[in-house]
Structures are given as C-alpha cells and as structure tokens.
Design a protein around this motif. Structure first.
Motif, PDB file in Angstrom:
ATOM      1  N   LEU A  11       8.582 -16.173   0.659  1.00 46.18           N
ATOM      2  CA  LEU A  11       7.375 -16.020   1.280  1.00 46.18           C
ATOM      3  C   LEU A  11       7.298 -14.413   1.730  1.00 46.18           C
ATOM      4  O   LEU A  11       6.376 -13.825   1.444  1.00 46.18           O
ATOM      5  CB  LEU A  11       7.126 -17.001   2.667  1.00 46.18           C
ATOM      6  N   SER A  12       8.436 -14.146   2.012  1.00 47.24           N
ATOM      7  CA  SER A  12       8.629 -12.375   2.475  1.00 47.24           C
ATOM      8  C   SER A  12       8.604 -11.638   1.284  1.00 47.24           C
ATOM      9  O   SER A  12       7.871 -10.550   1.399  1.00 47.24           O
ATOM     10  CB  SER A  12      10.019 -12.352   3.144  1.00 47.24           C
ATOM     11  N   ALA A  13       9.235 -12.200   0.275  1.00 50.03           N
ATOM     12  CA  ALA A  13       8.861 -11.442  -1.123  1.00 50.03           C
ATOM     13  C   ALA A  13       7.774 -11.178  -1.622  1.00 50.03           C
ATOM     14  O   ALA A  13       6.935 -10.145  -1.970  1.00 50.03           O
ATOM     15  CB  ALA A  13       9.692 -11.991  -2.122  1.00 50.03           C
ATOM     16  N   PHE A  14       6.744 -12.402  -1.458  1.00 51.84           N
ATOM     17  CA  PHE A  14       5.330 -12.483  -1.855  1.00 51.84           C
ATOM     18  C   PHE A  14       4.512 -11.714  -1.009  1.00 51.84           C
ATOM     19  O   PHE A  14       3.808 -10.660  -1.509  1.00 51.84           O
ATOM     20  CB  PHE A  14       5.007 -13.768  -1.825  1.00 51.84           C
ATOM     21  N   LEU A  15       4.815 -11.599   0.406  1.00 49.88           N
ATOM     22  CA  LEU A  15       4.134 -10.881   1.417  1.00 49.88           C
ATOM     23  C   LEU A  15       4.346  -9.434   1.326  1.00 49.88           C
ATOM     24  O   LEU A  15       3.453  -8.621   1.192  1.00 49.88           O
ATOM     25  CB  LEU A  15       4.425 -11.176   2.937  1.00 49.88           C
ATOM     26  N   LEU A  16       5.640  -8.932   0.726  1.00 50.41           N
ATOM     27  CA  LEU A  16       5.765  -7.764   0.400  1.00 50.41           C
ATOM     28  C   LEU A  16       5.301  -6.928  -0.707  1.00 50.41           C
ATOM     29  O   LEU A  16       4.547  -5.945  -0.710  1.00 50.41           O
ATOM     30  CB  LEU A  16       7.404  -7.357   0.480  1.00 50.41           C
ATOM     31  N   VAL A  17       4.949  -7.897  -1.706  1.00 50.22           N
ATOM     32  CA  VAL A  17       4.234  -7.393  -3.026  1.00 50.22           C
ATOM     33  C   VAL A  17       2.698  -7.245  -2.473  1.00 50.22           C
ATOM     34  O   VAL A  17       1.994  -6.233  -2.793  1.00 50.22           O
ATOM     35  CB  VAL A  17       4.430  -8.411  -4.137  1.00 50.22           C
ATOM     36  N   VAL A  18       2.171  -8.392  -1.836  1.00 57.24           N
ATOM     37  CA  VAL A  18       0.692  -8.315  -1.736  1.00 57.24           C
ATOM     38  C   VAL A  18       0.500  -7.054  -0.585  1.00 57.24           C
ATOM     39  O   VAL A  18      -0.364  -6.334  -0.704  1.00 57.24           O
ATOM     40  CB  VAL A  18       0.293  -9.414  -0.895  1.00 57.24           C
ATOM     41  N   ALA A  19       1.463  -6.830   0.048  1.00 58.71           N
ATOM     42  CA  ALA A  19       1.092  -5.518   1.495  1.00 58.71           C
ATOM     43  C   ALA A  19       1.182  -4.281   0.466  1.00 58.71           C
ATOM     44  O   ALA A  19       0.227  -3.352   0.770  1.00 58.71           O
ATOM     45  CB  ALA A  19       2.332  -5.730   2.228  1.00 58.71           C
ATOM     46  N   ILE A  20       2.204  -4.179  -0.474  1.00 55.15           N
ATOM     47  CA  ILE A  20       2.076  -2.865  -1.179  1.00 55.15           C
ATOM     48  C   ILE A  20       0.773  -2.827  -1.955  1.00 55.15           C
ATOM     49  O   ILE A  20       0.138  -1.764  -1.897  1.00 55.15           O
ATOM     50  CB  ILE A  20       3.294  -2.800  -2.093  1.00 55.15           C
ATOM     51  N   VAL A  21       0.668  -3.924  -2.622  1.00 54.35           N
ATOM     52  CA  VAL A  21      -0.565  -3.710  -3.662  1.00 54.35           C
ATOM     53  C   VAL A  21      -1.915  -3.578  -2.635  1.00 54.35           C
ATOM     54  O   VAL A  21      -2.918  -2.806  -3.060  1.00 54.35           O
ATOM     55  CB  VAL A  21      -0.799  -5.044  -4.482  1.00 54.35           C
ATOM     56  N   TYR A  22      -2.210  -4.498  -1.658  1.00 52.12           N
ATOM     57  CA  TYR A  22      -3.035  -4.318  -0.659  1.00 52.12           C
ATOM     58  C   TYR A  22      -3.272  -2.810  -0.227  1.00 52.12           C
ATOM     59  O   TYR A  22      -4.376  -2.053   0.036  1.00 52.12           O
ATOM     60  CB  TYR A  22      -3.219  -5.201   0.077  1.00 52.12           C
ATOM     61  N   GLY A  23      -2.264  -2.249   0.288  1.00 45.92           N
ATOM     62  CA  GLY A  23      -2.136  -1.057   0.788  1.00 45.92           C
ATOM     63  C   GLY A  23      -2.511   0.166  -0.183  1.00 45.92           C
ATOM     64  O   GLY A  23      -3.138   1.088   0.236  1.00 45.92           O
ATOM     65  N   VAL A  24      -2.043   0.014  -1.634  1.00 46.36           N
ATOM     66  CA  VAL A  24      -2.460   1.071  -2.490  1.00 46.36           C
ATOM     67  C   VAL A  24      -3.844   0.960  -2.888  1.00 46.36           C
ATOM     68  O   VAL A  24      -4.445   1.981  -3.115  1.00 46.36           O
ATOM     69  CB  VAL A  24      -1.395   0.880  -3.496  1.00 46.36           C
TER      70      VAL A  24
END
Length: 132
Positions: A11-24
């Motif tokens: 879940l943390s790996a998924f959230l990290l990817v989502v956070a980076i994509v969302y932030g960019v």
C-alpha cells in the motif's frame, strides 16, 4: 502479522507512486501533501508489523490451513437487557439537536447523558462492596 505487514508495504508503494504522479500532474500542494503523509503512515505501520512479526510466534492469520475460529478470542461480557444505551442515545440526539435549535436544549441533554452513563457504569455494581 506477516501478511498485514506486506499489505501495508505494498500500500505504501502504491501511495508513493500515486503521490508523485498526482503532485506532478496537478501541482496542488494540499492533496500531494496528504498523499505523502498517507505514504508515511502506511510505511510506518508496515514496518512495525513486519518488525513485530519476526519476534512473535506465528499466528493463525499466517497459517494457511487455519480456520477463522482459530483467531477468535474472548469477546467479553455484554449486558443482555440494559436500557441505559437508549437513554444515552436520546441524550446524545438531544445534544446534537441543541446545536441546530438552540444551546438551551443542553440543559435537558446533559443530565440525561450523565445519568445514562452513570447507570450504565454501575448497572452491575451490586454486593457487599457497593456504596450505601
């Protein structure tokens, strides 16, 4: 606990990817910060569960041949015929109604809540040690 630790790590790996994509993509700081904080929380929980799983015995949730009932423990004692939750619910509803109608209703809600809590706590307090 091993499987829960792995689930939180994924879940943390998924959230990290989502956070980076969302932030960019969105360039919106509040949502990006919330996603990074969710990543931090899930990595902490996953690390704790994985760290603890190595130090405790294997639980029923880690045994592939275990039944659901193997993980059940004592549930506690629940009063079969108590009227105190009804009074507490009515007092709570009156207190929430006081926010919408007027704060003067708290004069009726507070005693009802306090009496219901007192009655629920001391419902089974009987015997030689009870107060007179």
């Amino acid at each position: 606990m091993k499987i829960q630790g792995k689930m939180f790590i994924w879940l943390s790996a998924f959230l990290l990817v989502v956070a980076i994509v969302y932030g960019v993509w969105s360039k919106e700081p509040a949502g990006t910060t919330a996603l990074f904080l969710a990543f931090g929380l899930s990595i902490m929980v996953g690390f704790y569960l994985g760290f603890t799983a190595r130090r405790v015995d294997v639980g029923p949730q880690d045994n592939k041949e275990a039944d659901v009932a193997d993980d059940a423990g004592e549930l506690g004692f629940f009063s079969p015929h108590s009227w105190q939750p009804l009074g507490l619910g009515l007092g709570g509803a009156t207190a929430f109604l006081a926010v919408a109608v007027g704060w003067w209703m708290m004069y009726f809600a507070a005693p009802l809540i306090l009496l219901s809590i007192w009655g629920w706590v001391f419902e089974y307090y009987r015997g030689e040690n009870r107060t007179q």
